[in-house]
Design a protein around this motif. Structure first.
Motif, PDB file in Angstrom:
ATOM      1  N   ARG A 177     -40.159 -24.759 -49.200  1.00 41.81           N
ATOM      2  CA  ARG A 177     -38.994 -24.767 -50.004  1.00 41.81           C
ATOM      3  C   ARG A 177     -38.794 -23.509 -50.714  1.00 41.81           C
ATOM      4  NH1 ARG A 177     -41.174 -30.152 -50.695  1.00 41.81           N
ATOM      5  NH2 ARG A 177     -39.654 -31.357 -49.645  1.00 41.81           N
ATOM      6  N   ALA A 178     -40.162 -23.101 -51.323  1.00 42.16           N
ATOM      7  CA  ALA A 178     -40.173 -21.752 -52.030  1.00 42.16           C
ATOM      8  C   ALA A 178     -39.457 -20.181 -51.121  1.00 42.16           C
ATOM      9  CB  ALA A 178     -41.589 -21.535 -52.335  1.00 42.16           C
ATOM     10  N   TYR A 200     -28.974 -21.592 -41.352  1.00 46.29           N
ATOM     11  CA  TYR A 200     -30.307 -21.995 -41.125  1.00 46.29           C
ATOM     12  C   TYR A 200     -31.066 -22.691 -42.395  1.00 46.29           C
ATOM     13  CZ  TYR A 200     -29.343 -19.559 -36.730  1.00 46.29           C
ATOM     14  OH  TYR A 200     -28.679 -19.133 -35.634  1.00 46.29           O
ATOM     15  N   LEU A 201     -30.922 -21.766 -43.364  1.00 48.94           N
ATOM     16  CA  LEU A 201     -31.627 -22.254 -44.782  1.00 48.94           C
ATOM     17  C   LEU A 201     -30.953 -23.721 -45.242  1.00 48.94           C
ATOM     18  CD1 LEU A 201     -31.390 -18.941 -46.890  1.00 48.94           C
ATOM     19  CD2 LEU A 201     -33.322 -19.993 -45.600  1.00 48.94           C
ATOM     20  N   ASP A 202     -29.514 -24.181 -45.036  1.00 50.66           N
ATOM     21  CA  ASP A 202     -29.072 -25.329 -45.196  1.00 50.66           C
ATOM     22  C   ASP A 202     -29.578 -26.257 -44.365  1.00 50.66           C
ATOM     23  OD1 ASP A 202     -27.488 -24.046 -47.192  1.00 50.66           O
ATOM     24  OD2 ASP A 202     -25.710 -24.070 -46.036  1.00 50.66           O
ATOM     25  N   ALA A 203     -29.852 -26.014 -43.060  1.00 58.10           N
ATOM     26  CA  ALA A 203     -30.336 -27.039 -42.113  1.00 58.10           C
ATOM     27  C   ALA A 203     -31.701 -27.273 -42.439  1.00 58.10           C
ATOM     28  CB  ALA A 203     -30.112 -26.425 -40.775  1.00 58.10           C
ATOM     29  N   TRP A 204     -32.394 -26.291 -42.674  1.00 57.22           N
ATOM     30  CA  TRP A 204     -34.107 -26.566 -42.895  1.00 57.22           C
ATOM     31  C   TRP A 204     -34.189 -27.223 -44.295  1.00 57.22           C
ATOM     32  CZ3 TRP A 204     -38.034 -26.980 -40.152  1.00 57.22           C
ATOM     33  CH2 TRP A 204     -38.039 -26.262 -38.966  1.00 57.22           C
ATOM     34  N   GLU A 205     -33.295 -26.996 -45.209  1.00 55.02           N
ATOM     35  CA  GLU A 205     -33.357 -27.747 -46.497  1.00 55.02           C
ATOM     36  C   GLU A 205     -32.817 -29.240 -46.380  1.00 55.02           C
ATOM     37  OE1 GLU A 205     -30.403 -26.219 -49.596  1.00 55.02           O
ATOM     38  OE2 GLU A 205     -32.268 -25.592 -50.847  1.00 55.02           O
ATOM     39  N   ARG A 206     -32.197 -29.465 -45.823  1.00 57.08           N
ATOM     40  CA  ARG A 206     -31.904 -30.924 -45.298  1.00 57.08           C
ATOM     41  C   ARG A 206     -32.885 -31.676 -44.466  1.00 57.08           C
ATOM     42  NH1 ARG A 206     -26.830 -28.770 -43.840  1.00 57.08           N
ATOM     43  NH2 ARG A 206     -27.213 -28.655 -41.812  1.00 57.08           N
ATOM     44  N   ILE A 207     -33.796 -31.093 -43.628  1.00 56.12           N
ATOM     45  CA  ILE A 207     -34.732 -31.274 -42.880  1.00 56.12           C
ATOM     46  C   ILE A 207     -35.849 -31.640 -43.824  1.00 56.12           C
ATOM     47  CG2 ILE A 207     -36.411 -30.895 -41.058  1.00 56.12           C
ATOM     48  CD1 ILE A 207     -34.013 -29.274 -39.644  1.00 56.12           C
ATOM     49  N   GLU A 241     -35.630 -32.082 -47.068  1.00 56.90           N
ATOM     50  CA  GLU A 241     -35.519 -33.403 -47.860  1.00 56.90           C
ATOM     51  C   GLU A 241     -35.598 -34.866 -47.249  1.00 56.90           C
ATOM     52  OE1 GLU A 241     -31.301 -32.808 -49.312  1.00 56.90           O
ATOM     53  OE2 GLU A 241     -31.805 -31.115 -50.143  1.00 56.90           O
ATOM     54  N   GLU A 242     -35.514 -34.906 -45.677  1.00 61.94           N
ATOM     55  CA  GLU A 242     -35.397 -35.991 -45.178  1.00 61.94           C
ATOM     56  C   GLU A 242     -36.940 -36.494 -44.859  1.00 61.94           C
ATOM     57  OE1 GLU A 242     -33.615 -35.772 -41.253  1.00 61.94           O
ATOM     58  OE2 GLU A 242     -31.914 -34.814 -41.946  1.00 61.94           O
ATOM     59  N   GLY A 243     -38.098 -35.441 -45.200  1.00 60.80           N
ATOM     60  CA  GLY A 243     -39.171 -35.894 -45.117  1.00 60.80           C
ATOM     61  C   GLY A 243     -40.075 -35.401 -43.980  1.00 60.80           C
ATOM     62  N   LEU A 244     -41.450 -35.636 -44.085  1.00 61.95           N
ATOM     63  CA  LEU A 244     -42.408 -35.312 -43.049  1.00 61.95           C
ATOM     64  C   LEU A 244     -42.063 -35.499 -41.583  1.00 61.95           C
ATOM     65  CD1 LEU A 244     -44.913 -33.590 -42.911  1.00 61.95           C
ATOM     66  CD2 LEU A 244     -46.302 -35.395 -43.212  1.00 61.95           C
ATOM     67  N   ASP A 245     -41.738 -36.606 -41.509  1.00 63.92           N
ATOM     68  CA  ASP A 245     -41.245 -37.003 -39.727  1.00 63.92           C
ATOM     69  C   ASP A 245     -40.085 -36.127 -39.274  1.00 63.92           C
ATOM     70  OD1 ASP A 245     -42.964 -39.045 -39.872  1.00 63.92           O
ATOM     71  OD2 ASP A 245     -41.792 -40.848 -40.552  1.00 63.92           O
ATOM     72  N   ALA A 246     -39.167 -35.753 -40.187  1.00 68.82           N
ATOM     73  CA  ALA A 246     -37.927 -35.076 -39.705  1.00 68.82           C
ATOM     74  C   ALA A 246     -38.347 -33.596 -39.701  1.00 68.82           C
ATOM     75  CB  ALA A 246     -36.809 -34.945 -40.902  1.00 68.82           C
ATOM     76  N   VAL A 247     -39.518 -33.230 -40.339  1.00 69.77           N
ATOM     77  CA  VAL A 247     -39.731 -31.944 -40.357  1.00 69.77           C
ATOM     78  C   VAL A 247     -40.727 -31.857 -38.954  1.00 69.77           C
ATOM     79  CG1 VAL A 247     -41.764 -30.041 -40.991  1.00 69.77           C
ATOM     80  CG2 VAL A 247     -40.085 -31.472 -42.736  1.00 69.77           C
ATOM     81  N   LEU A 248     -41.670 -32.752 -38.810  1.00 71.11           N
ATOM     82  CA  LEU A 248     -42.411 -32.677 -37.585  1.00 71.11           C
ATOM     83  C   LEU A 248     -41.730 -32.848 -36.362  1.00 71.11           C
ATOM     84  CD1 LEU A 248     -45.256 -35.172 -38.722  1.00 71.11           C
ATOM     85  CD2 LEU A 248     -45.474 -32.696 -38.335  1.00 71.11           C
ATOM     86  N   ASP A 249     -40.560 -33.710 -36.171  1.00 72.60           N
ATOM     87  CA  ASP A 249     -39.610 -33.792 -34.887  1.00 72.60           C
ATOM     88  C   ASP A 249     -39.100 -32.496 -34.933  1.00 72.60           C
ATOM     89  OD1 ASP A 249     -39.892 -36.589 -34.994  1.00 72.60           O
ATOM     90  OD2 ASP A 249     -38.133 -36.983 -35.782  1.00 72.60           O
ATOM     91  N   THR A 250     -38.549 -31.581 -35.711  1.00 70.58           N
ATOM     92  CA  THR A 250     -38.153 -30.327 -35.828  1.00 70.58           C
ATOM     93  C   THR A 250     -39.118 -29.409 -34.985  1.00 70.58           C
ATOM     94  OG1 THR A 250     -36.417 -30.767 -37.510  1.00 70.58           O
ATOM     95  CG2 THR A 250     -36.544 -28.667 -36.635  1.00 70.58           C
ATOM     96  N   LEU A 251     -40.235 -29.301 -35.651  1.00 74.36           N
ATOM     97  CA  LEU A 251     -41.336 -28.486 -35.278  1.00 74.36           C
ATOM     98  C   LEU A 251     -41.835 -28.563 -33.590  1.00 74.36           C
ATOM     99  CD1 LEU A 251     -43.521 -28.289 -38.489  1.00 74.36           C
ATOM    100  CD2 LEU A 251     -41.693 -26.894 -37.905  1.00 74.36           C
ATOM    101  N   LEU A 252     -41.647 -29.708 -33.258  1.00 67.85           N
ATOM    102  CA  LEU A 252     -42.201 -30.431 -31.929  1.00 67.85           C
ATOM    103  C   LEU A 252     -41.293 -30.418 -30.877  1.00 67.85           C
ATOM    104  CD1 LEU A 252     -45.013 -32.808 -33.220  1.00 67.85           C
ATOM    105  CD2 LEU A 252     -45.085 -30.051 -32.745  1.00 67.85           C
TER     106      LEU A 252
END
Length: 169
Positions: free
Chosen positions: A88-89, A107-114, A116-127
């Motif tokens: 976030r920083a 890209y910043l907006d998309a990552w910000e949304r991800i 905000e959705e939480g850890l599961d959304a982050v992991l889904d995107t990373l993998l």
């Protein structure tokens, strides 16, 4: 669209929903197969299909990025708040450094949304190997999360893997 048809970078950009410059950059980084016709880059239509997901084979750079992001699993599992706060920083800092009407803001907006959705959304995107996730990983807010030693080890491991699996073929 015939698989052998050659498209201009502008046509590719329109079909992918990105800027022409982004397509040029992808060509220059070797992420998109292309040929030169005079001074112009031309992209085979099959590359657009590949990027849009009809061909799930990842480029070397996409797979390398996937390896680096898999290495984030340990820090994300051991101190998720710290890692997500760092992302976030980074987004906040980069937002102040980039034009508000440029591609970076998407890209910043998309990552910000991800985030905000939480850890599961982050992991889904990373993998994920989906084209959208590959694109987002090329514009990751997780820069600086891995220490240099870990990053170098991951990149060395990837290099050996790639040489063994791809260059030999």
């Amino acid at each position: 669209m015939g698989e052998t048809e050659l498209l201009s970078t502008g046509d590719v950009a329109t079909r992918l929903g990105v800027s022409r410059q982004h397509v040029v950059n992808m060509c220059d980084r070797g992420e998109v197969e292309h040929v030169r016709v005079g001074k112009h880059r031309r992209v085979p239509a099959k590359e657009v299909n590949r990027i849009l997901g009809s061909d799930p084979v990842l480029t070397r750079e996409q797979e390398r990025s996937l390896w680096l992001h898999r290495a984030l699993l340990t820090p994300l599992m051991t101190s998720p708040d710290e890692v997500l706060d760092r992302a976030r920083a980074n987004i906040e800092r980069w937002r102040a450094e980039h034009r508000s009407d440029g591609m970076t803001v998407r890209y910043l907006d998309a990552w910000e949304r991800i985030l905000e959705e939480g850890l599961d959304a982050v992991l889904d995107t990373l993998l994920s190997t989906a084209p959208e996730a590959c694109e987002l990983r090329q514009n990751t807010p997780f820069a600086g999360v891995l220490d240099d030693t870990t990053r170098v080890q991951v990149l060395r491991s990837f290099k050996h893997y790639w040489e063994r699996e791809h260059d030999a073929a």
